[in-house]
Design a protein around this motif. Sequence first.
Motif, short mmCIF file in Angstrom:
data_model
loop_
_atom_site.label_atom_id
_atom_site.label_comp_id
_atom_site.label_asym_id
_atom_site.label_seq_id
_atom_site.Cartn_x
_atom_site.Cartn_y
_atom_site.Cartn_z
N MET A 55 0.83 -1.21 0.00
CA MET A 55 0.00 0.00 0.00
C MET A 55 0.86 1.25 0.00
SD MET A 55 -3.50 0.47 1.58
CE MET A 55 -4.46 1.93 1.39
N VAL A 56 0.40 2.22 -0.78
CA VAL A 56 1.03 3.55 -0.79
C VAL A 56 -0.06 4.55 -0.42
CG1 VAL A 56 2.14 5.28 -2.24
CG2 VAL A 56 2.69 2.86 -2.56
N PHE A 57 0.27 5.44 0.49
CA PHE A 57 -0.75 6.32 1.04
C PHE A 57 -0.75 7.70 0.38
CE2 PHE A 57 0.05 3.03 4.10
CZ PHE A 57 -1.23 2.67 4.50
N GLN A 58 -1.75 8.48 0.79
CA GLN A 58 -1.96 9.80 0.21
C GLN A 58 -0.75 10.71 0.38
OE1 GLN A 58 -5.51 11.44 1.81
NE2 GLN A 58 -5.42 13.30 0.61
N LYS A 59 -0.29 10.82 1.63
CA LYS A 59 0.88 11.66 1.88
C LYS A 59 2.11 10.78 1.93
CE LYS A 59 1.26 15.03 4.83
NZ LYS A 59 1.14 15.81 6.08
N PRO A 60 3.19 11.21 1.28
CA PRO A 60 4.42 10.42 1.39
C PRO A 60 4.78 10.25 2.87
CG PRO A 60 4.70 12.26 -0.16
CD PRO A 60 3.37 12.45 0.52
N ASN A 61 5.06 9.04 3.29
CA ASN A 61 5.34 8.81 4.70
C ASN A 61 6.62 7.99 4.89
OD1 ASN A 61 4.31 6.50 3.62
ND2 ASN A 61 2.97 5.98 5.33
N PRO A 62 7.75 8.54 4.40
CA PRO A 62 9.00 7.79 4.60
C PRO A 62 9.33 7.69 6.08
CG PRO A 62 9.46 10.01 3.78
CD PRO A 62 7.98 9.84 3.73
N PHE A 63 10.06 6.62 6.43
CA PHE A 63 10.49 6.48 7.82
C PHE A 63 11.64 7.47 8.06
CE2 PHE A 63 9.32 1.83 6.94
CZ PHE A 63 8.01 2.05 7.32
N PRO A 64 11.85 7.87 9.30
CA PRO A 64 12.98 8.78 9.62
C PRO A 64 14.30 8.03 9.55
CG PRO A 64 11.78 8.22 11.61
CD PRO A 64 11.02 7.59 10.49
N LYS A 65 14.60 7.57 8.38
CA LYS A 65 15.80 6.75 8.16
C LYS A 65 16.42 7.18 6.84
CE LYS A 65 13.84 2.56 10.28
NZ LYS A 65 14.88 2.23 11.25
N SER A 66 17.50 6.53 6.48
CA SER A 66 18.14 6.84 5.19
C SER A 66 17.27 6.30 4.05
CB SER A 66 19.52 6.20 5.11
OG SER A 66 19.37 4.79 5.01
N ILE A 67 17.61 6.78 2.85
CA ILE A 67 16.89 6.28 1.66
C ILE A 67 17.04 4.76 1.58
CG2 ILE A 67 16.96 6.32 -0.88
CD1 ILE A 67 17.94 9.31 -0.57
N TYR A 68 18.28 4.30 1.77
CA TYR A 68 18.57 2.86 1.69
C TYR A 68 17.74 2.08 2.72
CZ TYR A 68 21.31 -1.48 1.55
OH TYR A 68 21.69 -2.80 1.44
N ASP A 69 17.74 2.57 3.95
CA ASP A 69 17.06 1.83 5.02
C ASP A 69 15.55 1.84 4.86
OD1 ASP A 69 19.38 1.02 6.19
OD2 ASP A 69 19.48 2.70 7.61
N ASN A 70 15.03 2.87 4.25
CA ASN A 70 13.59 2.88 3.98
C ASN A 70 13.21 1.71 3.08
OD1 ASN A 70 11.40 5.16 4.56
ND2 ASN A 70 13.45 6.05 4.82
N VAL A 71 14.02 1.53 2.02
CA VAL A 71 13.69 0.47 1.05
C VAL A 71 14.01 -0.91 1.64
CG1 VAL A 71 14.06 -0.36 -1.32
CG2 VAL A 71 14.16 2.09 -0.83
N ALA A 72 15.08 -0.96 2.42
CA ALA A 72 15.50 -2.26 2.98
C ALA A 72 14.64 -2.68 4.17
CB ALA A 72 16.98 -2.17 3.41
#
Lengths: 212, 251
Positions: free
Chosen positions: B89-106
Amino acid sequence: MPRLIDLGLEKLTSMIVDMAGLAQKAVMNAITAYQQQDGMSSVKILHLSEQLRLLREETSGLAIEILARYQPLASDLRFIKSCIDIAYDLARFGRYAYDIALTPDWLGDLSHCDFTVPLEMAQKAVAMITKSMTAFRTRDAALAKTLPLDDDIIDQEYKDVVIRLLQNGEIPRECAIAVTLLVRHIERIADHACYIADAVVYFVEGERLGLH
Amino acid sequence: MKDKLEAKDLSVSFGTVQAVKHVSCSLRSNVITAIIGPSGCGKSTLIKSFNRLNDLVEGARTTGAVLLDGEDVYANGFNVVELRRRVGMVFQKPNPFPKSIYDNVAYGPRIHGTKAKAELDPIVETSLKQAALWDEVSDRLTASAFDLSGGQQQRLCIARALAVQPEILLMDEPCSALDPLATARIEQLMVDLKREYTVVIVTHNMQQAARVSDFTAFLYLGELIEYGPTRQVFERPTAELTENYLTGRFG
């Protein structure tokens, strides 16, 4: 509550109705000129045809503007598509009227020719234009659906006239050519009245008449 | 095209409010299905019932069935964690975790047991490429996800969803917080993604639904009013309610 798009659609409707008036006038004038052997008519009809061409461009421009501004869907989208198509058909009436008016200019004196049948066909074609535009104004798909039957009659008469001309070698050549050209243009006018009917059925019901 | 997901007489209630009412429809594999309808019509609730996100809402009650490849996801014993891997699921507002780009995906693959960097690296790269973000971030994978623009953050969220190799991607108004350029990139991405995934998008933007979707469902007051090929629904809707909604004659 009226929608913003309604203003544009009303203007489009009004432009189509104006074009229809000019187109009917052009066709009627062309036929009258044939009856009366009025050599000056082609200039007047050329002017009407040019007005129709310009109005068609204006209509298309307005249709594109409405599409760009409101990005309409469903019946609004179908109506705009139909108006674009109908504007083309109405402009074609102007062109056929001009072609009809030009024929006496090319072929010279045609006062000895018998135009009885072609002129009767012309009256029917004009009636088809009127009917198709009534269907447009009143959004009457049932009325529009009767146009192909009228067109079948014109098509048959067109074929009959051409065959009679082929079979009768005593008709003067200029008369045979003039009658052939006239019935051909009338047959095409009837076709375009049918296309208008098709466009009406499309915007009212979302279906097509399946014309060929 | 086979059916990937099927809702059967699906209803969802929150307390005494019934948000989705007896919806039945089949969503086909490898197409984009748009769900449209006025605010509060149950669009988001419907797609959240596809991966049981409504279960997390207190007082939520779901009846009927949701079949994923023929299996009812509401059946006793169905693995919900695995369901949410398969239906991302992808939500209305971007909600990345407070982590690096790499760690978000991993993050997702790690949760599912992939810990080794050698295994995670290709997953991160592939996911970012699939989300059309790799070229923009490949030289700063350790930077904070919050350094990205809104459009990039949303694509990062899509990459994060893709990293666990889902089969279906649910997108709840994914472009509503984005500018037109970022929206265009996400829309292009959706079209690219449908080659490998089944995509369901909830949108208020009818033009967006018209641009990207193959099938469209129109919901009103929790009921499925019309569902069919997008061109047909938008050009020749069969239900008067759909016609009135699409032409702005509602109410």
